[in-house]
Motif scaffolding. Structure first.
Motif, PDB file in Angstrom:
ATOM      1  N   UNK A 181      -9.658   9.236   4.132  1.00  0.00           N
ATOM      2  CA  UNK A 181      -8.939   9.329   2.863  1.00  0.00           C
ATOM      3  C   UNK A 181      -9.765  10.064   1.819  1.00  0.00           C
ATOM      4  N   UNK A 182     -11.068   9.788   1.785  1.00  0.00           N
ATOM      5  CA  UNK A 182     -11.939  10.484   0.837  1.00  0.00           C
ATOM      6  C   UNK A 182     -11.943  11.982   1.109  1.00  0.00           C
ATOM      7  N   UNK A 183     -11.948  12.342   2.371  1.00  0.00           N
ATOM      8  CA  UNK A 183     -11.897  13.756   2.730  1.00  0.00           C
ATOM      9  C   UNK A 183     -10.549  14.365   2.338  1.00  0.00           C
ATOM     10  N   UNK A 184      -9.475  13.577   2.482  1.00  0.00           N
ATOM     11  CA  UNK A 184      -8.153  14.048   2.100  1.00  0.00           C
ATOM     12  C   UNK A 184      -8.096  14.351   0.602  1.00  0.00           C
ATOM     13  N   UNK A 185      -8.733  13.526  -0.194  1.00  0.00           N
ATOM     14  CA  UNK A 185      -8.795  13.773  -1.638  1.00  0.00           C
ATOM     15  C   UNK A 185      -9.492  15.098  -1.915  1.00  0.00           C
ATOM     16  N   UNK A 187      -0.592   8.717   2.430  1.00  0.00           N
ATOM     17  CA  UNK A 187      -1.397   9.735   1.748  1.00  0.00           C
ATOM     18  C   UNK A 187      -1.226  11.096   2.429  1.00  0.00           C
ATOM     19  N   UNK A 188      -1.160  11.089   3.759  1.00  0.00           N
ATOM     20  CA  UNK A 188      -0.945  12.351   4.473  1.00  0.00           C
ATOM     21  C   UNK A 188       0.397  12.970   4.097  1.00  0.00           C
ATOM     22  N   UNK A 189       1.419  12.122   3.945  1.00  0.00           N
ATOM     23  CA  UNK A 189       2.733  12.635   3.551  1.00  0.00           C
ATOM     24  C   UNK A 189       2.681  13.216   2.139  1.00  0.00           C
ATOM     25  N   UNK A 190       1.985  12.538   1.250  1.00  0.00           N
ATOM     26  CA  UNK A 190       1.841  13.073  -0.112  1.00  0.00           C
ATOM     27  C   UNK A 190       1.084  14.394  -0.093  1.00  0.00           C
ATOM     28  N   UNK A 191       0.075  14.476   0.769  1.00  0.00           N
ATOM     29  CA  UNK A 191      -0.705  15.712   0.867  1.00  0.00           C
ATOM     30  C   UNK A 191       0.183  16.861   1.368  1.00  0.00           C
ATOM     31  N   UNK A 192       0.983  16.574   2.383  1.00  0.00           N
ATOM     32  CA  UNK A 192       1.843  17.617   2.938  1.00  0.00           C
ATOM     33  C   UNK A 192       2.897  18.071   1.932  1.00  0.00           C
ATOM     34  N   UNK A 193       3.331  17.174   1.060  1.00  0.00           N
ATOM     35  CA  UNK A 193       4.315  17.547   0.047  1.00  0.00           C
ATOM     36  C   UNK A 193       3.659  18.130  -1.196  1.00  0.00           C
ATOM     37  N   UNK A 234       1.809  16.820  -3.391  1.00  0.00           N
ATOM     38  CA  UNK A 234       1.949  15.949  -4.557  1.00  0.00           C
ATOM     39  C   UNK A 234       0.635  15.971  -5.345  1.00  0.00           C
ATOM     40  N   UNK A 235       0.720  16.394  -6.602  1.00  0.00           N
ATOM     41  CA  UNK A 235      -0.489  16.530  -7.407  1.00  0.00           C
ATOM     42  C   UNK A 235      -1.128  15.191  -7.759  1.00  0.00           C
ATOM     43  N   UNK A 236      -0.398  14.110  -7.535  1.00  0.00           N
ATOM     44  CA  UNK A 236      -0.967  12.793  -7.823  1.00  0.00           C
ATOM     45  C   UNK A 236      -1.841  12.272  -6.686  1.00  0.00           C
ATOM     46  N   UNK A 237      -1.961  13.031  -5.615  1.00  0.00           N
ATOM     47  CA  UNK A 237      -2.685  12.541  -4.443  1.00  0.00           C
ATOM     48  C   UNK A 237      -4.117  12.090  -4.760  1.00  0.00           C
ATOM     49  N   UNK A 238      -4.934  12.864  -5.496  1.00  0.00           N
ATOM     50  CA  UNK A 238      -6.301  12.386  -5.772  1.00  0.00           C
ATOM     51  C   UNK A 238      -6.316  11.004  -6.412  1.00  0.00           C
ATOM     52  N   UNK A 239      -5.422  10.761  -7.368  1.00  0.00           N
ATOM     53  CA  UNK A 239      -5.371   9.441  -8.010  1.00  0.00           C
ATOM     54  C   UNK A 239      -4.923   8.382  -7.006  1.00  0.00           C
ATOM     55  N   UNK A 240      -3.942   8.716  -6.150  1.00  0.00           N
ATOM     56  CA  UNK A 240      -3.472   7.768  -5.146  1.00  0.00           C
ATOM     57  C   UNK A 240      -4.577   7.423  -4.153  1.00  0.00           C
ATOM     58  N   UNK A 241      -5.398   8.396  -3.822  1.00  0.00           N
ATOM     59  CA  UNK A 241      -6.519   8.116  -2.917  1.00  0.00           C
ATOM     60  C   UNK A 241      -7.489   7.150  -3.573  1.00  0.00           C
ATOM     61  N   UNK A 242      -7.767   7.348  -4.846  1.00  0.00           N
ATOM     62  CA  UNK A 242      -8.674   6.431  -5.551  1.00  0.00           C
ATOM     63  C   UNK A 242      -8.125   5.011  -5.532  1.00  0.00           C
TER      64      UNK A 242
END
Length: 850
Positions: free
Chosen positions: A444-448, A413-419, A421-429
């Motif tokens: 993870x919730x904070x990352x979302x 998830x951190x890698x997706x966040x750094x890139x 990636x707009x799908x990150x919120x869904x991936x966190x869920x």
């Protein structure tokens, strides 16, 4: 395996390296050694083989290489005299040339008619059971014989050959107790040392090996004795004595099968004593000089660990490279892993990535997952976040990573966040649906929430921050920023009331946080947006009083000033701006502050202060305040009636429309200065709007057009002026302007009617004089020069105006000259010279026209 191929103990010199036992040379024991360590020639000598490591097959040793000097070299530092260890050298003798190592003389002397002779004969023919009693007889009777030490040794060897371990040991012990020098004492001590070493009696073994090393003549035996003396001293805890023996082994020339073992052992001792630099040198030299791959690799791994701990990254990486090139699978794995860790910790993420998956997969399975995580983290550091995410996903698919699924999933998830990636919120869920470890779930919730915030989805971000804050496992260090960003998101989403509540909760919960003052500023801004300016001003005051040293004071002062401006509290606004500029003279709001201070000064009728502040605002930020400041500065000059300063600002002004009265005032100034061409230009905005600004617009326009020869346009403007004015002076002025225009168009009768009307409306004064002067011009124009002269002279009688009267006198002279009445013409000129000596019209005799 030859004696030359000696194995090592890989010592755990670094916290990250597990100790791994490898083969190490041990002295000979009776159980695995068949013959004494020298060769007896046929019928005179017994052939022996060299001492071999315990529990290994015997192999004939390689020939020792002779050195030029046979003199002993004392090792440094010199050990105590009681344990004097002679330096090791080779002897250029027949045995050395044939590759045979001796630990005792080989000749068996004595005639067969004596007990010693018979014993030696039986010994030479390997008839040990018959030799034993003969040696015993000799030893009982020959206590003073020079052959006694040889007999004692051969007796012990015979018992050993027959498997009489206790008898052999007793015989060796008796030999070394009675003799402390000589070849046979050395041979016996070597044998006894091996027995004691096998029994782990290190102190006793060390004494025997020291004796053997000191007294043996054969270089190979001395090397072996010195090495095992070191082993014994080390086992007994005397590491300084052990290091001395290992150094002696290392300093020996020629063929030295113990050199590598001694170097490895010495390096371990140096590490134990904290002599890291010395240990590094020892291991590094061994890594680069050892002939055997496993030895070089083990030494390289040790040296690399020391260099890494010392911060010598290039050297450590080079040594890890040697370990990889020459080590077995286990050593390669350790070297690959440690080099990856070293590169990662030193910031060489590109180096880790360059090694790629191949390097990570070369690591042992038990540490491979960690190596892949290092690779993935380095990929993130080098910007390949998408690749890192894919690698984390691959690791998650591996069943062996099931126990680390939460951590790996979060890293992905951190890698997706750094890139981004707009799908990150869904991936966190999806990740949270798998019920990860609670603390990771909180992160993870904070990352979302952070992802939604960065995407500008502020309403969703506010809800996500609220959800993250509900996790008890969320780190306390993360809570202030999360609460602050929740409030920010609410404000950005337009929910100012909720934002105020959230910011207020932040300030109450974390009053000492570095963002507390900023939160108060944000509360004030949110109140501004909701129209609560009084509340906003109070919030900004709280920043000034409760957080006077905060960097947010600058913003609070600015916003307080602007808020007071909204409340029409101009004095408070000016005070706040003055304090802002005083405390922060280089503030980005300096131009803004100066503008509003100029504005306030203008409102307070302090025009000098207003002009100075407005000029500074324009200097600091001409793009924003150039036209706005110029407008106020023109108005200030208008109030000061400073025409030249106003015109200087007005030239090139393209800002908001000026008030009509200001434009009329500027146009009037241009007319008075004779700049008639600027009058119409100045009045153009008012003309386009149908004469906004009053009748003055039309009369100025009419008079300027007359001056410029635009008589038709002048007559039109004068007519419009006359249509709106009612007072006699204004009407008279309008008739004169139109008369002058009609005169210019040669419409004399119409001009005369306007002149007569002006004379009627103004029977005296300047306008009356202007009318009479204009009447004379009409007479002059139609050729009635007498009437013209009378009209001009009437002006000179009725007025003493410095502009009108000289003109009338001069025109009178011109009229007289047309009637050839030179005397009267001269009188008029004399009067002009007398009454107005400085007038430019009092010279010459030519007319001046209209």
């Amino acid at each position: 395996m030859s004696v030359g191929r000696l194995a090592f103990v890989l010592l755990g010199c670094c916290g990250w390296m597990h100790a791994q036992e490898v083969r190490r040379a041990v002295p000979v024991s009776l159980e695995n050694y068949d013959n004494p360590p020298w060769m007896e020639r046929v019928q005179e000598e017994v052939e022996v083989r060299r001492a071999l490591p315990a529990d290994t097959a015997e192999v004939t040793v390689r020939k020792a290489v002779a050195v030029e000097s046979s003199a002993p070299v004392t090792p440094s530092p010199t050990p105590p005299p009681s344990l004097q260890v002679p330096s090791i050298s080779t002897e250029d003798n027949a045995d050395a040339q044939s590759g045979i190592i001796r630990i005792a003389p080989g000749a068996v002397e004595g005639g067969t008619d004596s007990a010693l002779g018979r014993a030696n004969s039986f010994f030479a023919r390997r008839m040990f059971d018959l030799a034993i009693p003969e040696y015993e007889v000799f030893l009982v009777s020959g206590s003073g014989s020079p052959e006694r030490d040889a007999a004692m040794f051969r007796l012990a060897e015979s018992h050993r050959a027959l498997g009489h371990a206790d008898a052999a040991r007793a015989a060796y012990e008796k030999l070394v107790m009675e003799f402390q020098s000589g070849e046979f004492a050395a041979a016996g001590a070597y044998r006894l040392g091996g027995i004691l070493f096998a029994e782990k009696k290190s102190d006793a073994a060390a004494a025997q090996f020291d004796l053997a090393a000191r007294e043996a003549k054969d270089n190979g035996v001395r090397l072996s004795s010195a090495y095992f003396a070191g082993r014994s001293h080390e086992s007994a805890g005397r590491i300084i004595d052990a290091a001395t023996r290992y150094e002696a082994v290392l300093s020996a020339g020629g063929e030295n099968p113990y050199r590598d073992n001694a170097a490895m052992a010495l390096g371990a001792i140096q590490l134990k004593r904290g002599e890291n630099r010395a240990a590094l040198k020892t291991f590094e030299q061994l890594a680069k000089a050892a002939a055997e791959d496993d030895v070089a690799a083990s030494a390289a791994l040790e040296a690399a660990g020391i260099a890494s701990a010392a911060g010598n990254i290039p050297s450590a990486l080079e040594l890890y490279g040697i370990a990889v090139a020459r080590g077995d699978a286990d050593v390669k794995s350790a070297a690959h892993f440690q080099s990856m860790l070293l590169r990662y910790k030193s910031g060489d993420h590109a180096g880790v990535v360059a090694g790629g998956r191949e390097t990570a997969l070369a690591v042992a399975p038990e540490r491979r997952a960690e190596a892949l995580r290092v690779l993935a983290a380095s990929m993130r550091e080098t910007g390949d976040n998408a690749g890192a995410a894919a690698l984390y996903e691959e690791m998650l698919a591996d069943d062996s990573s099931a126990g680390e699924a939460s951590e790996l999933g979060y890293q992905r998830l951190l890698a997706l966040h750094a890139s981004q990636d707009k799908s990150l919120p869904r991936e966190v869920d999806l990740f949270l649906a798998e019920t990860p470890e609670p603390s990771i779930a909180a992160s993870a919730a904070l990352l979302k929430a952070e992802a939604l915030f960065q995407q500008g989805r502020h309403a969703d971000a506010a809800g996500a921050y609220e959800a993250a804050l509900k996790y008890p496992q969320l780190k306390e260090s993360q809570r202030p920023a999360a609460l602050y960003k929740q409030a920010w998101s609410l404000s950005a989403a337009g929910d100012h009331s909720a934002a105020v509540t959230a910011y207020d909760a932040f300030v109450r919960s974390y009053p000492q946080d570095k963002l507390a003052a900023g939160a108060l500023v944000q509360i004030g801004l949110a109140r501004q947006k909701s129209g609560d300016f009084e509340g906003a001003a109070a919030d900004f005051d709280r920043v000034l009083t409760e957080y006077p040293l905060s960097a947010d004071v600058e913003v609070a002062l600015l916003q307080k000033a602007l808020t007071c401006g909204q409340l029409k509290r101009n004095d408070d606004m000016a005070a706040a701006f003055r304090l802002l500029l005083q405390k922060y003279p280089k503030t980005a709001a300096a131009a803004q502050g100066n503008y509003w201070l100029g504005w306030a000064a203008y409102e307070n009728k302090d025009m000098d202060e207003a002009v100075a502040r407005l000029a500074e605002a324009r200097r600091l930020d001409a793009k924003t305040y150039g036209e706005r400041a110029a407008l106020r500065m023109i108005l200030a000059r208008y109030h000061q009636q400073d025409f030249s300063a106003a015109v200087a600002e007005f030239e090139g002004y393209n800002g908001a429309p000026l008030p009509p009265e200001v434009l009329v005032w500027i146009a009037g100034g241009h007319a008075a200065a004779g700049s008639h061409e600027k009058v119409e230009q100045t009045l153009k905005p008012l003309i386009e709007e149908g004469g906004v600004g009053g009748p003055e617009v039309w009369i100025l326009l009419a008079e300027s057009r007359n001056a410029l020869g635009g008589h038709a346009e002048s007559a039109e403007a004068a007519t419009r002026y006359l249509a709106v004015v009612t007072d006699p002076p204004s009407q008279a002025r309008g008739h004169l302007a139109r008369a002058k225009a009609l005169l210019g168009m040669n419409r004399m009768e119409e001009a005369r009617r306007d002149i007569d009307q002006a004379l009627f409306l103004q029977p005296e004064g300047r306008l009356n004089a202007e009318a009479r002067l204009l009447s004379g011009e009409v007479f002059f124009a139609v050729g009635d020069y007498d009437s013209a002269a009378r009209s001009f002279m009437a002006v000179s009688v009725l007025t003493d105006d410095a502009e009108t009267t000289p003109r009338a006198l001069r025109r009178a002279a011109d009229a007289y000259l047309r009637t050839f009445n030179d005397d009267e013409a001269e009188k008029a000129l004399d009067e002009l010279r007398r009454r107005f000596p400085s007038s430019p019209l009092n010279t010459g005799r030519y007319g001046i026209g209209t």
